[in-house]
Structure formats: C-alpha cells, structure tokens
Design an enzyme around this catalytic site. Structure first.
Site, PDB file in Angstrom:
ATOM      1  N   TYR A 119      12.626  -4.222   1.400  1.00 21.67           N
ATOM      2  CA  TYR A 119      11.969  -3.015   0.864  1.00 21.67           C
ATOM      3  C   TYR A 119      13.014  -1.950   0.505  1.00 21.67           C
ATOM      4  O   TYR A 119      12.990  -1.386  -0.590  1.00 21.67           O
ATOM      5  CB  TYR A 119      10.994  -2.483   1.918  1.00 21.67           C
TER       6      TYR A 119
ATOM      7  N   SER B 135      10.617   5.465  -3.012  1.00 23.86           N
ATOM      8  CA  SER B 135      10.231   5.760  -1.624  1.00 23.86           C
ATOM      9  C   SER B 135      11.360   6.589  -1.016  1.00 23.86           C
ATOM     10  O   SER B 135      12.486   6.589  -1.538  1.00 23.86           O
ATOM     11  CB  SER B 135      10.109   4.438  -0.847  1.00 23.86           C
TER      12      SER B 135
HETATM   13  P1  NAD Z   1      -1.330  -0.231  -1.433  1.00 21.65           P
HETATM   14  O1  NAD Z   1      -1.192  -1.492  -0.659  1.00 21.65           O
HETATM   15  O2  NAD Z   1      -2.443   0.712  -1.103  1.00 21.65           O
HETATM   16  O3  NAD Z   1      -1.457  -0.552  -2.992  1.00 21.65           O
HETATM   17  C1  NAD Z   1      -0.638  -1.490  -3.596  1.00 21.65           C
HETATM   18  C2  NAD Z   1      -1.207  -1.828  -4.944  1.00 21.65           C
HETATM   19  O4  NAD Z   1      -0.374  -2.838  -5.530  1.00 21.65           O
HETATM   20  C3  NAD Z   1      -2.626  -2.409  -4.890  1.00 21.65           C
HETATM   21  O5  NAD Z   1      -3.343  -1.972  -6.027  1.00 21.65           O
HETATM   22  C4  NAD Z   1      -2.371  -3.915  -4.973  1.00 21.65           C
HETATM   23  O6  NAD Z   1      -3.472  -4.653  -5.498  1.00 21.65           O
HETATM   24  C5  NAD Z   1      -1.191  -3.939  -5.913  1.00 21.65           C
HETATM   25  N1  NAD Z   1      -0.417  -5.156  -5.831  1.00 21.65           N
HETATM   26  C6  NAD Z   1       0.118  -5.756  -4.734  1.00 21.65           C
HETATM   27  N2  NAD Z   1       0.730  -6.878  -5.092  1.00 21.65           N
HETATM   28  C7  NAD Z   1       0.602  -6.995  -6.433  1.00 21.65           C
HETATM   29  C8  NAD Z   1       1.018  -7.951  -7.378  1.00 21.65           C
HETATM   30  N3  NAD Z   1       1.711  -9.045  -7.037  1.00 21.65           N
HETATM   31  N4  NAD Z   1       0.705  -7.742  -8.686  1.00 21.65           N
HETATM   32  C9  NAD Z   1      -0.016  -6.665  -9.057  1.00 21.65           C
HETATM   33  N5  NAD Z   1      -0.433  -5.725  -8.204  1.00 21.65           N
HETATM   34  C10 NAD Z   1      -0.138  -5.901  -6.901  1.00 21.65           C
HETATM   35  O7  NAD Z   1       0.088   0.463  -1.326  1.00 21.65           O
HETATM   36  P2  NAD Z   1       0.573   1.972  -1.549  1.00 21.65           P
HETATM   37  O8  NAD Z   1       0.956   2.508  -0.221  1.00 21.65           O
HETATM   38  O9  NAD Z   1      -0.358   2.733  -2.405  1.00 21.65           O
HETATM   39  O10 NAD Z   1       1.928   1.695  -2.323  1.00 21.65           O
HETATM   40  C11 NAD Z   1       2.102   1.928  -3.698  1.00 21.65           C
HETATM   41  C12 NAD Z   1       3.571   2.136  -3.971  1.00 21.65           C
HETATM   42  O11 NAD Z   1       4.038   3.282  -3.278  1.00 21.65           O
HETATM   43  C13 NAD Z   1       4.453   0.966  -3.515  1.00 21.65           C
HETATM   44  O12 NAD Z   1       5.474   0.743  -4.450  1.00 21.65           O
HETATM   45  C14 NAD Z   1       5.027   1.479  -2.205  1.00 21.65           C
HETATM   46  O13 NAD Z   1       6.252   0.870  -1.909  1.00 21.65           O
HETATM   47  C15 NAD Z   1       5.188   2.944  -2.534  1.00 21.65           C
HETATM   48  N6  NAD Z   1       5.300   3.807  -1.364  1.00 21.65           N
HETATM   49  C16 NAD Z   1       4.290   3.859  -0.447  1.00 21.65           C
HETATM   50  C17 NAD Z   1       4.437   4.719   0.648  1.00 21.65           C
HETATM   51  C18 NAD Z   1       3.371   4.871   1.686  1.00 21.65           C
HETATM   52  O14 NAD Z   1       3.637   5.513   2.692  1.00 21.65           O
HETATM   53  N7  NAD Z   1       2.175   4.340   1.472  1.00 21.65           N
HETATM   54  C19 NAD Z   1       5.592   5.473   0.796  1.00 21.65           C
HETATM   55  C20 NAD Z   1       6.600   5.368  -0.151  1.00 21.65           C
HETATM   56  C21 NAD Z   1       6.430   4.535  -1.234  1.00 21.65           C
END
Ligand code: NAD
Length: 264
Positions: free
Chosen positions: A159, A146
């Site tokens: 985080y 991130s």
């Molecule tokens: P999201 O909530 O849409 O998806 C998260 C996914 O992780 C889902 O498929 C969920 O079922 C799965 N998950 C959650 N807990 C779990 C567990 N215990 N075991 C297995 N699977 C699990 O989130 P996102 O925004 O797509 O985030 C995905 C990644 O990207 C994360 O690591 C997040 O930190 C990172 N990220 C997101 C953003 C953003 O702005 N959305 C920015 C930077 C980084």
C-alpha cells in the site's frame, strides 16, 4: 440561477460505488458534472445509485464495471466514455485496496493486486484520458493517494509503495502537461471511516479484545492527532476546488487532508 461550475464536464471516478470515491462523485455532481461511476457492487444497487444521483443533482450518469486489475477492461471503460460522453474531462483515480502483513509474510499475489489497483490502473486511465484532454486543452486529474503516499507504516508495504508511487506519477503527469490547461494533483487523506478502514477497525477490535468504538479511538490516536476521521464530503470539497479556475496553478501537489498525521 448561476450555472454550476462543472456543468458540461464529464467526470469519471474509479471505485466510486463506495466510500471516498462516492463522496467525490457526489461533490462533482453537485457542481453539475456528468458522473461516470466505476466499482464493484450489487448491479441493482448500482443502477439505483446512478438513478438517484442523476435525479438529486440533475446530471447525467454512466457506469462501468471495469476491473482495475485488468488493462483491457480499463481501455474499454475509457473508450466507452469517449463513445458515450465525448471523453473524460475530470479523472479521479480513486479505486484502492489494502492488505496488511509484514514483508516476509506478504502474499505475492496480494502485492500484485494492490499495485495493480492502487497504482497501475491510474497509469492506464491517465494515458488513455490525456489525448482528449489535450484536444480540449482542459483537464483535471486527481489521484487519491494517502498519508501513506508521504510517510510509511509497518505492515503496509504494498500500500505504501503504491501510494508513494502514485504521488510520483502525479508529479510527472503534472510536469509533462505543465504549460497546458491540464493539471494533475494528488489528495492524501488520513483515516476516513469507509469499508476499507472498517475492516482494519474490526481486526484491531478482535486482536486487542476491545469494543469497535475503542478500536476506532485507538486507530485514530496512533496516527491522526485531531482524533477525528476525515470525511468523504471534506475530500469531495477539495476535489471540487482542484477542478476550479482558482486551482489552475496547483500542479503536481500532494495535498494532505489528514487531521495532522504527516505534520508530526
Ligand atoms: P472502499 O473500500 O470504501 O472503496 C473502494 C472502491 O474501489 C469501491 O467502490 C470498490 O468497489 C472499488 N474497487 C475495489 N477494487 C476494484 C477493482 N479491482 N476495480 C474497480 N474498482 C474496485 O475504500 P475507500 O476507503 O473509499 O478508498 C478509496 C481510496 O482512498 C483508495 O485508493 C484508498 O487507498 C484511499 N484512501 C483511503 C483512506 C481511508 O482511510 N479510507 C485513507 C487514505 C486513502
């Protein structure tokens, strides 16, 4: 017709039933990779996601419901990948959660959960994927960190610690395999409008008594000077590049795609 560049490769993407992970899965499937999905959700919808992805891109798909907080389930997921598909060639450590509170108010069990899912699960998947990658002398490990892997923000101690941690794990994994065909890199997205961020938009709208659209604008302008969200498709395209031969000397990078967030 040209053979897709990732035909014959097996890609496992943690947390790919939603958001960025799903974007990664679709981008890698479009290049011909077999996709092993992981993440939570309604079993019928996940079965349909697998079926539809297989048909749309003409690839095989699998699914593991392993909980990334549970090392035994992670181990089973990785063993099943070997048994069913012969191993994992492309590992995308993407599953992640967020919890927002100041350090003194941070519930210790939420700290543990954030570190377990965002950081420790990637240690387990990586250690379990490497032996088969080494045998093939080819592998791509992509850790979804991130902008918070590079800079901090108040209220996000677990985080930010987990994301800085995964950038560190990325560098060490890259270096330990630096003279092999296995690369390890991190992608550092800025704001992407997924369910994880929608929760933060909703909380901001409620706290500031503004509309959802206004809350989105405020959220972006505070950190992301482009004023636009990054998309899962853009991040998927970067992952495809990191899997390509052109990226074989990109090693241990923490590659931000963040609308200018960390350039400030
Ligand atoms: P999201 O909530 O849409 O998806 C998260 C996914 O992780 C889902 O498929 C969920 O079922 C799965 N998950 C959650 N807990 C779990 C567990 N215990 N075991 C297995 N699977 C699990 O989130 P996102 O925004 O797509 O985030 C995905 C990644 O990207 C994360 O690591 C997040 O930190 C990172 N990220 C997101 C953003 C953003 O702005 N959305 C920015 C930077 C980084």
């Amino acid at each position: 017709m040209q053979t897709p560049q990732l035909a014959g490769k097996i890609a496992l993407i943690t947390g790919s039933t939603s958001g960025i992970g799903l974007g990664m899965a679709r981008a890698l499937a479009a290049e011909g990779a077999t996709i092993i999905f992981n993440g939570f959700g309604d079993p019928t919808e996940i079965a349909e996601l697998q079926r539809a992805t297989g048909i749309e891109f003409g690839v095989r798909t699998g699914y593991s419901n392993a909980d990334m907080t549970k090392p035994a389930e992670i181990e089973k997921m990785m063993n099943d990948a070997i048994d069913q598909f012969g191993g994992v060639d492309i590992l995308v450590n993407n599953a992640g959660i967020q919890h927002v509170a100041n350090v003194e108010d941070f519930p210790p069990e939420r700290w543990d959960a954030v570190i377990a899912i965002n950081l420790t699960s990637a240690f387990h998947t990586t250690r379990l994927a490497l032996p088969a990658m080494k045998r093939k002398n080819w592998g791509r490990i992509i850790n979804i960190a991130s902008a918070h892997g590079l800079v901090g923000s108040a209220g996000k101690s677990a985080y930010v610690a987990s994301k800085h941690g995964i950038v560190g794990l990325t560098k060490v994994t890259a270096l330990e395999n630096v003279q092999t065909g296995i690369t390890c890199n991190a992608i550092c997205p800025g704001w992407v409008l997924t369910p994880l961020v929608q929760k933060q938009v909703d909380a901001r709208a409620a706290a500031n008594h503004v509309s959802i659209d206004q809350a989105k604008r405020e959220l972006l302008l505070e950190k992301q000077p482009s004023g636009e969200f990054v998309t899962p498709e853009q991040l998927g395209a970067l992952a495809v590049f990191l899997c390509s031969a052109a990226a074989s000397q990109v090693r241990g990078a923490a590659w931000n795609m963040d609308g200018g967030w960390v350039a400030q």
